[in-house]
Design an enzyme around this catalytic site. Structure first.
Site, PDB file in Angstrom:
ATOM      1  N   LYS A  89       1.123  -1.248   0.057  1.00 38.02           N
ATOM      2  CA  LYS A  89       0.042  -0.001  -0.028  1.00 38.02           C
ATOM      3  C   LYS A  89       0.929   1.132  -0.095  1.00 38.02           C
ATOM      4  O   LYS A  89       2.069   1.201   0.269  1.00 38.02           O
ATOM      5  CB  LYS A  89      -0.994  -0.038   1.244  1.00 38.02           C
ATOM      6  CG  LYS A  89      -0.217  -0.197   2.493  1.00 38.02           C
ATOM      7  CD  LYS A  89      -1.178  -0.258   3.632  1.00 38.02           C
ATOM      8  CE  LYS A  89      -0.391  -0.104   5.216  1.00 38.02           C
ATOM      9  NZ  LYS A  89      -1.267  -0.032   6.097  1.00 38.02           N
ATOM     10  N   TYR A 120      12.306  31.997   3.519  1.00 35.59           N
ATOM     11  CA  TYR A 120      11.419  32.706   3.871  1.00 35.59           C
ATOM     12  C   TYR A 120      11.540  33.266   5.402  1.00 35.59           C
ATOM     13  O   TYR A 120      12.065  32.419   6.311  1.00 35.59           O
ATOM     14  CB  TYR A 120      10.078  31.955   3.999  1.00 35.59           C
ATOM     15  CG  TYR A 120       9.361  31.385   2.666  1.00 35.59           C
ATOM     16  CD1 TYR A 120       8.719  32.574   1.886  1.00 35.59           C
ATOM     17  CD2 TYR A 120       9.490  30.133   2.100  1.00 35.59           C
ATOM     18  CE1 TYR A 120       8.246  31.986   0.553  1.00 35.59           C
ATOM     19  CE2 TYR A 120       9.134  29.733   1.100  1.00 35.59           C
ATOM     20  CZ  TYR A 120       8.451  30.639   0.183  1.00 35.59           C
ATOM     21  OH  TYR A 120       7.945  30.207  -0.818  1.00 35.59           O
TER      22      TYR A 120
END
Length: 388
Positions: free
Chosen positions: A41, A264
């Site tokens: 998965k 940032y």
């Protein structure tokens, strides 16, 4: 050599020989009489489910397990003969696809069973199912109660359905709770068999339990993390090897002065004159954004810090201690611990999460390069695939 253009410097390399080795180690551990359900998965824990499936099935796998219908369909379209079990629940309106692709479906209510059986009978087909039984995890599954025995017995007699297995999941809190769950599951299996319910395959153990608690292996184990060389067990031992490497290249270098900031908000400012390398990967590739201030990558055999706020598509590193680093140099983001690299376990500790989270969050954007016998065997990108 005619190869598929990769078009990116940031790639995920998967060593298929290590996947094969790990599967052989798992097979040797459980023996020939216990089946191995390989959990692929989350795109094979980030490794690429379709790319690794043959190595798994050719080296001891009996069954592929996924969580969702779309994951199952992807595998069935590539490998129609591989048995695939959806361990999660599928809405009844999508049951036609379950039958179309001959997928094994988990069932945990009588209503689901009736809906799938009715559809199968309409088509003159038989749907293979596994029953999910809740022994305490309280996620999905028939509750551990006498009424569930009656429901499962009814399901076993439905035309159009064939129960191919029954399973539960351990909480893995401690030895005592594991024992209680195992005994509850064993009691349910025993009772159902006494009532005439055929249960060909009973499974309880995941990767951790299959290594730490041999008693709980039953008819089949669900091997997940250990296939990929990720060790979560504590009591037992199994020699498995990490198969994945996440790497990129420096694509820009900037010289900055002491006191200048990067990224940032300038949350990081350099305390020295230095060089900043820009790397073409970011959190959109699945790298944990909370590693700011903690992350390290390896350049020319030396660990260097990731500095500033991680961007969606890029991040920056301080090259002050690697004066010879140049544009084009390889950078190891996740290594296997050799060559002064951080392996997935080390990264998970820094990110304050578990190893499965680190690899499962890797997105489809980085191309997957599959290596076998030391050579590139296949390349899979968002725009195609190429076998070499």
């Amino acid at each position: 050599m005619n190869t598929l253009p990769i078009y990116r410097e940031t790639v995920i390399e998967v060593d298929l020989d290590k996947i094969a080795y790990n599967m052989e180690q798992i097979r040797a551990m459980v023996g020939k009489d216990v089946k191995i359900a390989a959990v692929v998965k989350a795109n094979g824990y980030g490794h690429g489910a379709v790319g690794i499936a043959p190595a798994i099935m050719e080296h001891g796998g009996d069954l592929l397990c996924v969580a969702t219908l779309t994951e199952a369909i992807e595998l069935k379209e590539a490998y129609p003969r591989y048995p695939v079990l959806i361990m999660g629940l599928t809405p009844t309106e999508y049951f036609p696809a379950v039958l179309d692709y001959n997928i094994l479906q988990t069932i945990d209510t009588l209503a689901q069973a009736k809906a799938l059986a009715a559809l199968a009978r309409e088509r003159g087909a038989t749907a293979g199912i596994h029953i999910k039984y809740d022994t305490g995890f309280h996620r999905i599954g028939f509750p551990d109660a006498p009424k569930s025995y009656t429901a499962i017995e009814e399901i076993s007699r439905m035309e159009g359905l064939k129960i191919e297995g029954i399973f539960s999941h351990l909480v893995l809190l401690d030895d005592e709770s594991n024992r209680q769950q195992y005994e509850a599951f064993s009691r349910a299996v025993r009772t159902l068999k006494e009532r005439g319910v055929a249960l060909p395959c009973c499974h309880l153990a995941d990767s951790i339990a299959s290594v730490d608690y041999p008693r709980y292996r039953m008819d089949m184990i669900r091997a997940g993390a250990i296939i990929y060389g990720l060790k979560g067990f504590h009591k037992g031992s199994l020699d498995v090897r990490q198969a994945l490497t996440f790497k990129t290249k420096i694509n820009h270098i900037t010289e900055i002065k002491a006191g200048e900031g990067v990224s940032y908000d300038f949350v990081w400012r350099s305390d020295r004159d230095t060089r900043i390398g820009t790397l073409p990967f970011g959190y959109a590739d699945g790298y944990p954004r909370n590693l700011r201030g903690k992350a390290m990558v390896t350049v020319r055999g030396k660990q260097v810090p990731v500095v500033g706020v991680l961007c969606m598509d890029q991040c920056m590193i301080d090259l002050g201690d690697v004066p010879k680093a140049q544009i084009g140099d390889e950078v190891i983001i996740y290594g296997d611990g050799t060559g002064n690299t951080l392996d997935i376990q080390a990264v998970s500790v820094l990110a304050e999460t578990n190893k499965n989270d680190i690899v499962a969050r890797l997105t489809a954007r980085p191309p997957r390069i599959y290596r076998k016998d030391g050579k590139i065997a296949e390349i899979r990108t968002m725009i195609g695939r190429k076998s070499i």
